[in-house]
Design a protein around this motif. Sequence first.
Motif, short mmCIF file in Angstrom:
data_model
loop_
_atom_site.label_atom_id
_atom_site.label_comp_id
_atom_site.label_asym_id
_atom_site.label_seq_id
_atom_site.Cartn_x
_atom_site.Cartn_y
_atom_site.Cartn_z
N TRP A 157 6.58 18.20 -7.23
CA TRP A 157 5.57 18.25 -6.17
C TRP A 157 4.53 17.16 -6.44
N GLU A 158 4.45 16.19 -5.55
CA GLU A 158 3.49 15.10 -5.71
C GLU A 158 2.22 15.39 -4.90
N CYS A 159 1.16 14.70 -5.26
CA CYS A 159 -0.08 14.63 -4.48
C CYS A 159 -0.58 15.97 -3.93
N PRO A 160 -0.89 16.93 -4.81
CA PRO A 160 -1.41 18.21 -4.29
C PRO A 160 -2.85 18.10 -3.80
N ILE A 201 0.86 -1.19 0.00
CA ILE A 201 0.00 0.00 0.00
C ILE A 201 0.89 1.24 0.00
N ASN A 202 0.53 2.27 -0.81
CA ASN A 202 1.13 3.59 -0.54
C ASN A 202 0.04 4.65 -0.46
N ASP A 203 0.08 5.69 -1.23
CA ASP A 203 -0.77 6.87 -0.99
C ASP A 203 -2.26 6.57 -0.79
N PRO A 204 -2.91 7.31 0.11
CA PRO A 204 -4.37 7.33 0.13
C PRO A 204 -4.88 8.04 -1.13
N PHE A 252 3.68 14.38 -14.20
CA PHE A 252 2.38 15.00 -14.46
C PHE A 252 1.33 14.07 -13.87
N ARG A 253 1.05 14.24 -12.56
CA ARG A 253 0.22 13.20 -11.94
C ARG A 253 -0.53 13.66 -10.69
N ASP A 254 -1.36 12.76 -10.18
CA ASP A 254 -2.06 12.88 -8.89
C ASP A 254 -3.15 13.96 -8.92
N PRO A 255 -4.14 13.84 -9.83
CA PRO A 255 -5.18 14.88 -9.93
C PRO A 255 -6.01 15.01 -8.67
N PHE A 262 5.26 9.39 7.30
CA PHE A 262 4.09 10.18 6.91
C PHE A 262 4.35 10.74 5.53
N TYR A 263 3.43 10.49 4.60
CA TYR A 263 3.63 11.03 3.24
C TYR A 263 2.32 11.02 2.46
N ALA A 264 2.29 11.86 1.40
CA ALA A 264 1.23 11.84 0.38
C ALA A 264 -0.18 11.92 0.97
N ALA A 265 -0.37 12.85 1.91
CA ALA A 265 -1.67 12.95 2.58
C ALA A 265 -2.73 13.54 1.65
N MET A 285 7.28 5.69 4.42
CA MET A 285 8.08 6.60 3.59
C MET A 285 8.79 5.78 2.54
N TRP A 286 8.90 6.34 1.35
CA TRP A 286 9.63 5.65 0.28
C TRP A 286 11.01 5.23 0.79
N GLU A 287 11.41 4.04 0.38
CA GLU A 287 12.74 3.47 0.68
C GLU A 287 12.93 3.10 2.14
N GLU A 342 5.83 -5.51 -2.41
CA GLU A 342 6.65 -4.45 -3.00
C GLU A 342 5.76 -3.62 -3.93
N TRP A 343 6.20 -2.41 -4.22
CA TRP A 343 5.49 -1.57 -5.18
C TRP A 343 5.49 -2.26 -6.54
N GLY A 344 4.39 -2.22 -7.24
CA GLY A 344 4.30 -2.82 -8.58
C GLY A 344 3.27 -2.05 -9.38
N PRO A 345 2.77 -2.62 -10.50
CA PRO A 345 1.74 -1.90 -11.26
C PRO A 345 0.57 -1.52 -10.33
N MET A 346 0.33 -0.23 -10.22
CA MET A 346 -0.58 0.25 -9.18
C MET A 346 -2.05 -0.01 -9.48
N HIS A 347 -2.72 -0.61 -8.48
CA HIS A 347 -4.17 -0.78 -8.44
C HIS A 347 -4.70 0.27 -7.45
N TYR A 404 -6.59 3.47 -2.05
CA TYR A 404 -5.14 3.60 -1.82
C TYR A 404 -4.37 2.91 -2.94
N GLN A 405 -3.16 3.42 -3.17
CA GLN A 405 -2.24 2.79 -4.12
C GLN A 405 -1.91 1.40 -3.59
N HIS A 406 -2.05 0.41 -4.45
CA HIS A 406 -2.01 -0.95 -3.94
C HIS A 406 -1.44 -1.91 -4.98
C1 FRU Z 1 3.52 9.46 -4.20
C2 FRU Z 1 3.52 8.82 -5.59
C3 FRU Z 1 2.57 9.55 -6.51
C4 FRU Z 1 2.22 8.51 -7.51
C5 FRU Z 1 2.16 7.26 -6.68
C6 FRU Z 1 2.56 6.00 -7.39
O1 FRU Z 1 3.91 8.61 -3.19
O2 FRU Z 1 4.83 8.78 -6.10
O3 FRU Z 1 3.10 10.72 -7.08
O4 FRU Z 1 1.00 8.75 -8.16
O5 FRU Z 1 3.01 7.48 -5.57
O6 FRU Z 1 2.29 4.87 -6.63
#
Ligand code: FRU
Length: 475
Positions: free
Chosen positions: A208-211, A26-29, A151-154, A270-273, A291-293, A51-56, A43-45
């Motif tokens: 800047w990610e996840c605005p 799991i990563n970002d909500p 160019f992401r995270d609308p 804590f990240y990507a709130a 947190m990444w890594e 491990e992180w992979g093609p995101m669902h 959530y990114q899953h």
């Molecule tokens: C933030 C992020 C986003 C991206 C997602 C990919 O943690 O890098 O910018 O959309 O994770 O999983």
Amino acid sequence: MTNEQIQITNDRYRLGYHVMPKSGWINDPNGFCYFNEYYHIFYQHYPYSPEWGPMHWGHARSKDLVHWEDLPIALTPGSTEDKDGCFSGSAIVKDDTLYLFYTGHHYYGDNDPDHFWQNQNMAYSTDGVNFTKYENNPIIESEPEDNTHHFRDPKVWEDNGKYYMILGSQGKDGLGRVILYQSDNLKEWDYIGDIAKSESIEKEGFMWECPDFFSLNNKDILLCSPQGIKQQGKEYLNLFQTGYFLGHLNEEKTTFSHDRFIELDYGHDFYAAQTTTTPDGRRILIGWMAMWESPMPEKEDGWAGALTLPRELVLLDNHLYMKPVDELKELRTQTLDSGHIYLEEPTLLSKQSSHIEVNLEHKFEERKEITTSFELKDASNQLLLSLNYDNQTNEFELYRPDKDDSRFALISAKNTVELQIFIDKSSVEIFINGGEAVFTERYYTEDVPQVWINASDGVATNYDLYQLNEKAMQY
Ligand code: FRU
């Protein structure tokens, strides 16, 4: 790659009252919203490995922000428009329909992970469980000319009958920024331009990610997660940060004038709130509790990562407070202990549960110089984490022995310091003085943690301890 959900092989770090994946990564909500009497969080899953992979998009819902129900995966990548991942995004509710906005991720196929492009897509649902990808995806085909491929995270919101979308991005000059689009129908979007931009890579980052964007007390707030900010003294110590700019978006929505970037949570994890509003008008936030890594020892057991508790955002004296939502009192199943002590030596407060809330109130006498501490230890007295406070400098230091480093927060001077601490099986969230400063941390032990408090000189201390629900998330 297999097509079976990975299995959990050991429960030792599984959380009791946080949203976490049934198994896998799991990563970002994403898509936080309220629809048909339920709060929804996506959530990114990646369900097939820790491990992180093609995101669902994984999915859970709750009637009360306390009890969560796991739901089937909402978005699976692999369509032409999201071939290599359904990246982060948001939701809005309109005319009995829940709309999701997400980034389609595409690799060029030369095995270079940085060689990718991204577009923006939509999906919708009328039952809040089954989602259909919009037939005419993508809704935004590619980045504007003045942007790189980041160019992401609308994040989409409605204002006066018009829709606005901000995107995390990087300008061609290599600086992080947030760009704005506008639409009358959610399907066709016009590019307006950037509304805010990093001053320099060192100061404000290269991407800047996840605005997220919202207003509190007539102030506009831009929340985002910049990458690349350099450490400055005791600030910006994590690999990437999540924080906010307080300011004002002009009437034409072309410029956001703002103050400096401020971290929202001082912890390691804590990240990507992302935020949404409650039916009674509160602004609430959930973040990724990692947190990444970072190593995430739970990977050995078939899963990785979780989301934070929901927090209410309150703007006080131009400072964003983050306090646990009131509903979390419903997590309490019984009072374990409460009392008043004159704290002057190491005191064992609890060793009976891995799912507890600890509320502490220290009352300092004027002019007396004191340091206080809160510690978690395992059954053999090994330190898992410590939080130290110095009433002269008003500084908190959170130390993690597994990382051998500290994080810091300064609070305003007061004679009373209040800590509200949520301990789950492998996480701790510490809210100081009603959310003026927050530390979000993971810790790892197979033991029930011992909670110790101490003070360098006598300090009047009130405490309350509650047992919390161990099964607030249902699979
Ligand atoms: C933030 C992020 C986003 C991206 C997602 C990919 O943690 O890098 O910018 O959309 O994770 O999983």
